[in-house]
Design a protein around this motif. Structure first.
Motif, PDB file in Angstrom:
ATOM      1  N   TYR A 173      73.789  53.472  59.519  1.00 45.00           N
ATOM      2  CA  TYR A 173      73.040  52.442  58.807  1.00 45.00           C
ATOM      3  C   TYR A 173      72.969  51.233  59.727  1.00 45.00           C
ATOM      4  CZ  TYR A 173      74.285  55.100  54.580  1.00 45.00           C
ATOM      5  OH  TYR A 173      74.461  56.064  53.640  1.00 45.00           O
ATOM      6  N   VAL A 174      71.769  50.769  60.012  1.00 47.60           N
ATOM      7  CA  VAL A 174      71.579  49.547  60.771  1.00 47.60           C
ATOM      8  C   VAL A 174      70.936  48.578  59.788  1.00 47.60           C
ATOM      9  CG1 VAL A 174      70.574  48.529  62.840  1.00 47.60           C
ATOM     10  CG2 VAL A 174      71.178  50.946  62.827  1.00 47.60           C
ATOM     11  N   TYR A 175      71.543  47.419  59.582  1.00 52.14           N
ATOM     12  CA  TYR A 175      71.062  46.557  58.507  1.00 52.14           C
ATOM     13  C   TYR A 175      71.072  45.093  58.905  1.00 52.14           C
ATOM     14  CZ  TYR A 175      76.004  45.607  57.665  1.00 52.14           C
ATOM     15  OH  TYR A 175      77.317  45.236  57.808  1.00 52.14           O
ATOM     16  N   GLN A 176      70.308  44.329  58.137  1.00 49.44           N
ATOM     17  CA  GLN A 176      70.258  42.881  58.330  1.00 49.44           C
ATOM     18  C   GLN A 176      70.066  42.226  56.975  1.00 49.44           C
ATOM     19  OE1 GLN A 176      67.666  41.457  61.428  1.00 49.44           O
ATOM     20  NE2 GLN A 176      67.217  39.593  60.307  1.00 49.44           N
ATOM     21  N   PRO A 177      70.871  41.223  56.661  1.00 47.60           N
ATOM     22  CA  PRO A 177      70.653  40.496  55.409  1.00 47.60           C
ATOM     23  C   PRO A 177      69.371  39.657  55.496  1.00 47.60           C
ATOM     24  CG  PRO A 177      72.807  39.992  56.365  1.00 47.60           C
ATOM     25  CD  PRO A 177      72.046  40.770  57.374  1.00 47.60           C
ATOM     26  N   LEU A 178      68.613  39.654  54.415  1.00 50.83           N
ATOM     27  CA  LEU A 178      67.438  38.787  54.278  1.00 50.83           C
ATOM     28  C   LEU A 178      67.580  38.078  52.945  1.00 50.83           C
ATOM     29  CD1 LEU A 178      64.438  41.088  55.309  1.00 50.83           C
ATOM     30  CD2 LEU A 178      65.324  39.160  56.571  1.00 50.83           C
ATOM     31  N   ASP A 179      68.042  36.855  52.958  1.00 50.81           N
ATOM     32  CA  ASP A 179      68.334  36.102  51.732  1.00 50.81           C
ATOM     33  C   ASP A 179      69.253  36.919  50.829  1.00 50.81           C
ATOM     34  OD1 ASP A 179      66.828  33.999  52.698  1.00 50.81           O
ATOM     35  OD2 ASP A 179      65.020  34.578  51.634  1.00 50.81           O
ATOM     36  N   LYS A 180      68.785  37.310  49.653  1.00 53.94           N
ATOM     37  CA  LYS A 180      69.616  38.076  48.718  1.00 53.94           C
ATOM     38  C   LYS A 180      69.398  39.580  48.854  1.00 53.94           C
ATOM     39  CE  LYS A 180      69.664  34.329  45.403  1.00 53.94           C
ATOM     40  NZ  LYS A 180      69.285  33.879  44.073  1.00 53.94           N
ATOM     41  N   LEU A 181      68.703  39.987  49.894  1.00 55.81           N
ATOM     42  CA  LEU A 181      68.371  41.398  50.094  1.00 55.81           C
ATOM     43  C   LEU A 181      68.913  41.898  51.429  1.00 55.81           C
ATOM     44  CD1 LEU A 181      64.616  41.139  49.034  1.00 55.81           C
ATOM     45  CD2 LEU A 181      66.548  41.742  47.591  1.00 55.81           C
ATOM     46  N   TYR A 182      68.846  43.204  51.613  1.00 53.36           N
ATOM     47  CA  TYR A 182      69.143  43.828  52.908  1.00 53.36           C
ATOM     48  C   TYR A 182      67.941  44.639  53.348  1.00 53.36           C
ATOM     49  CZ  TYR A 182      74.232  43.115  52.586  1.00 53.36           C
ATOM     50  OH  TYR A 182      75.483  42.581  52.520  1.00 53.36           O
TER      51      TYR A 182
END
Length: 171
Positions: free
Chosen positions: A68-77
């Protein structure tokens, strides 16, 4: 050609899916780039929030079967599900492009706006990835490709409007 070159070089950067989900794990959008069952992708995405720990600064998690490669975006991923053999540097670069695409199509980064723009986002995602492999495109090119007008669509719309006007005149 790019896909062929990667296969020949032995690079196995295979992106299985790109998703946008809430911090609690509710999936707002998921686009699979290879064939997989609905239950498989749902299982992978439901496991994701449980794997994240608040104290870690990493932007990827590896399990036995996927990365899993992820990045937070405000209240989302924004979450990319890749094979474990994929190139992590390419994965991170691809993730950055996905993260730049979302604000380009959504005024705010929240559940409602993502849901309202889901098709535009999926079309943009399709410009980034083809058959699981990254296309060599920029944000400007993605925007251009998704906004391109279809000549056939314009002809269809013109014919439909003409037919509607004729119906209104007959009434």
């Amino acid at each position: 050609k790019q896909w062929y070159q990667r296969r020949v070089r032995g690079a196995q950067m295979l992106l299985l899916a790109a998703s946008v989900c809430t911090r609690k794990g509710n999936v707002l959008l998921s686009r699979q780039f290879v064939e997989m069952t609905k239950s498989r992708i749902e299982g992978l995405l439901s496991a994701f929030p449980k794997l994240i720990s608040a104290d870690k600064q990493h932007t990827f998690i590896e399990t036995e079967s996927v990365r899993y490669v992820y990045q937070p975006l405000d209240k989302l991923y924004i979450v990319l599900v890749t094979t474990k053999t994929s190139n992590i540097l390419e994965d991170l670069e691809t993730l950055r492009l996905f993260a730049r695409v979302i604000p380009e199509y959504c005024r705010t980064i929240d559940e409602k706006e993502i849901s309202d723009k889901v098709f535009e986002l999926i079309f943009a995602f399709d410009e980034i990835i083809a058959l699981g492999y990254r296309e060599n495109v920029s944000l400007a090119q993605i925007k251009t490709f998704t906004e391109m007008d279809s000549h056939d669509e314009k002809v269809f719309q013109a014919v439909r409007q003409t037919q509607e006007k004729k119906k209104k005149k007959k009434k």
